[in-house]
Design an enzyme around this catalytic site. Structure first.
Site, PDB file in Angstrom:
ATOM      1  N   ASN A 130      35.502  39.862  39.992  1.00  0.00           N
ATOM      2  CA  ASN A 130      36.829  39.630  40.583  1.00  0.00           C
ATOM      3  C   ASN A 130      37.522  40.917  41.020  1.00  0.00           C
ATOM      4  OD1 ASN A 130      37.071  40.268  37.803  1.00  0.00           O
ATOM      5  ND2 ASN A 130      39.103  39.341  37.705  1.00  0.00           N
ATOM      6  N   GLY A 206      34.609  40.057  31.125  1.00  0.00           N
ATOM      7  CA  GLY A 206      34.061  38.782  31.573  1.00  0.00           C
ATOM      8  C   GLY A 206      34.555  37.638  30.721  1.00  0.00           C
ATOM      9  N   SER A 207      33.760  36.582  30.642  1.00  0.00           N
ATOM     10  CA  SER A 207      34.167  35.356  29.962  1.00  0.00           C
ATOM     11  C   SER A 207      34.026  35.491  28.446  1.00  0.00           C
ATOM     12  CB  SER A 207      33.308  34.188  30.438  1.00  0.00           C
ATOM     13  OG  SER A 207      31.974  34.325  29.966  1.00  0.00           O
ATOM     14  N   GLY A 211      31.051  37.289  26.506  1.00  0.00           N
ATOM     15  CA  GLY A 211      31.474  38.351  25.605  1.00  0.00           C
ATOM     16  C   GLY A 211      30.978  38.138  24.192  1.00  0.00           C
ATOM     17  N   GLU A 228      37.064  42.848  27.180  1.00  0.00           N
ATOM     18  CA  GLU A 228      38.227  42.291  27.878  1.00  0.00           C
ATOM     19  C   GLU A 228      37.762  40.957  28.443  1.00  0.00           C
ATOM     20  OE1 GLU A 228      40.312  40.763  30.327  1.00  0.00           O
ATOM     21  OE2 GLU A 228      39.903  42.393  31.726  1.00  0.00           O
ATOM     22  N   CYS A 262      41.979  37.995  35.261  1.00  0.00           N
ATOM     23  CA  CYS A 262      42.080  37.704  33.832  1.00  0.00           C
ATOM     24  C   CYS A 262      43.524  37.740  33.367  1.00  0.00           C
ATOM     25  CB  CYS A 262      41.230  38.687  33.033  1.00  0.00           C
ATOM     26  SG  CYS A 262      41.608  40.408  33.385  1.00  0.00           S
ATOM     27  N   GLU A 437      41.663  49.671  27.510  1.00  0.00           N
ATOM     28  CA  GLU A 437      41.294  50.480  28.662  1.00  0.00           C
ATOM     29  C   GLU A 437      42.570  51.009  29.291  1.00  0.00           C
ATOM     30  OE1 GLU A 437      37.642  49.015  30.869  1.00  0.00           O
ATOM     31  OE2 GLU A 437      38.482  47.123  30.141  1.00  0.00           O
TER      32      GLU A 437
END
Length: 456
Positions: A130, A206-207, A211, A228, A262, A437
């Protein structure tokens, strides 16, 4: 492999389908580079390379933005904004590279004690589709500033700007092997990378499901992680808001990048006393959206893939079947460009327990929850398993700060969604993941602390 232009639904370029052997070669190159000239290079020199890369990114921003738009589907203006953020990220960590230091320890006259911050080693970056370049930059830039070496695996849907970034960084002076990019599928390239015994740290975006699999894989080698994973973020609009600002914020929060963010404000938690007026204006605005190919700078671009389009459509169909009320949209859209488009959608939820409220849809679908006052708004905001981002629109700063104090979220916006920049640490709690991050916290994610004590 083919890479598809989401705006047309057709392949526009091809790239290498990497596998475990390519991962092994990339990790070996990164391990060798970690022991080579890169290790001897001072922090200020690393910073100069990153600063040069930032300048080069600004010079080449137009080309990068077009590729990002073609590959991901996002509007060109959004891709151009991403490029400004990416250049700023490299600029920020260029300045931070020689500001990273340890501390003295107060042990008394008989001892000298101090800590140092050392690069964690070889870092794996698993980059989502994304925000391909933005997410790559927010991991790669601090890792390089800390002195790490990197193996990056971009999503198979959006590989090209990561490859272009690696080319640019080496042109800026990065030694061979310091940054490696392996393209391919998650199964063929991503899984071998996160399971590799010579990886010292993994940053994954990601998802939740993927994850969790990454965590299980990392556990075998006790590999450090930053995860994340996503969100179902509440945007609270109270009765005393600046309505024009709140309307702008809601539209940006859910419809930027076709809602594939997200940290999207995917839940509008709205005070009942202004709900009719607010929703009337919001629906009227959204129904005027122009849908089209990202390079034409429409109001709403395509979603990234046919698979994602089907996921969004299935979520909405289930919600409608369960009795939730669609205020506008709610169906797959068509465009003269072809491609994969979903109508900008607003749905009023009947229950906080409904999957519509609880599950991440990852598309241009806004879920509305009506509440009575700040206390109910806070309860609604905290009532999912995600805790990534939250926001509030209120002209009562005390009420807003109370919300910021009490809401469970890694980042809180007050009177502007997506406020801040690379300076602001980003990450979530609960099923949104852990670790941070961006900011100096992001730099420290790529360091390991060493304590030294000497008796004198």
């Amino acid at each position: 492999m083919d890479s598809f232009d989401p705006g047309r639904g057709r392949a526009f370029a091809r790239f290498a389908a990497g596998d475990g052997a390519d991962v092994d070669a990339a990790v070996a190159a990164a391990r060798t580079a970690l022991r080579g000239p890169w290790r001897q290079m001072g922090p200020a020199e690393r910073g100069r390379i990153l600063a040069k890369a930032a300048a080069m990114l600004r010079e080449r921003a137009a080309r990068f933005a077009v590729v990002e738009s073609l590959d991901s589907g996002k509007r060109l203006s959004e891709a151009e904004g991403d490029l400004r953020g990416v250049a700023r990220a490299f600029e920020y960590y260029a300045g931070a590279a020689d500001k990273l230091h340890g501390e003295g320890l107060p042990l008394g006259r008989l001892y000298v004690g101090f800590t140092s911050q050392e690069p964690v080693g070889v870092v794996a970056q698993i980059i989502p589709w994304n925000y391909p370049l933005s997410t790559a930059a927010r991991g790669i830039a601090p890792a390089l500033a800390a002195g790490c070496t990197v193996v990056a695996k971009p999503a198979e849907q959006t590989p090209f700007t990561a490859l272009m970034l690696a080319e640019l960084l080496h042109e800026a002076g990065l030694p061979a092997g310091v940054l490696n990019v392996v393209t391919g599928t998650g199964a063929e390239a991503g899984a071998p990378l996160v399971a590799h015994p010579d990886i010292d740290h993994i940053t994954f975006t990601g998802s939740v499901a993927t994850g969790s699999a990454v965590m299980r894989s990392a556990a075998d080698n006790v590999t450090r992680l930053v995860l994340e994973l996503g969100g179902k973020s509440p945007l609270v609009v109270l009765a005393d808001c600046d309505m024009n600002a709140a309307l702008n914020g809601v539209v940006e929060a859910i419809y930027e990048n076709a809602g594939q963010i997200c940290s999207a404000g995917s839940r509008l938690v709205l005070d009942r006393s202004i709900a009719d007026v607010f929703l009337g204006r919001l629906v009227a605005w959204v129904e005027k959206f122009r849908i089209g190919h990202g390079l034409t700078n429409p109001d709403l671009g395509p979603v990234n893939s046919r698979r994602q389009l089907d996921i969004i459509d299935a979520h909405v169909r289930r919600a409608v079947k369960a009795g939730n009320h669609v205020l506008t949209g709610g169906a797959i859209a068509t465009s003269d460009a072809g491609g994969w488009f979903y109508q900008p959608t607003i749905i009023s939820a009947q229950s906080a327990a409904d999957p519509l409220v609880q599950e991440e849809i990852f598309g241009p679908v806004l879920v509305v929850q009506i509440v009575d006052g700040p206390d109910e708004a806070l309860t609604a905001a905290n009532a999912t398993s995600y805790a990534l981002v939250a926001g509030i629109y209120s002209q009562n700063i005390t009420e807003a700060l109370r919300f910021a104090r009490d809401v469970d979220a890694g980042q809180v916006f007050i009177n502007e969604w997506f406020a801040g920049g690379i300076e602001v640490p980003f990450g979530g709690n609960r099923k949104s993941g852990f670790g941070r991050e961006k900011g100096m916290a992001g730099l420290r994610s790529y360091c390991k602390m060493k304590s030294v004590v000497a008796r004198i």
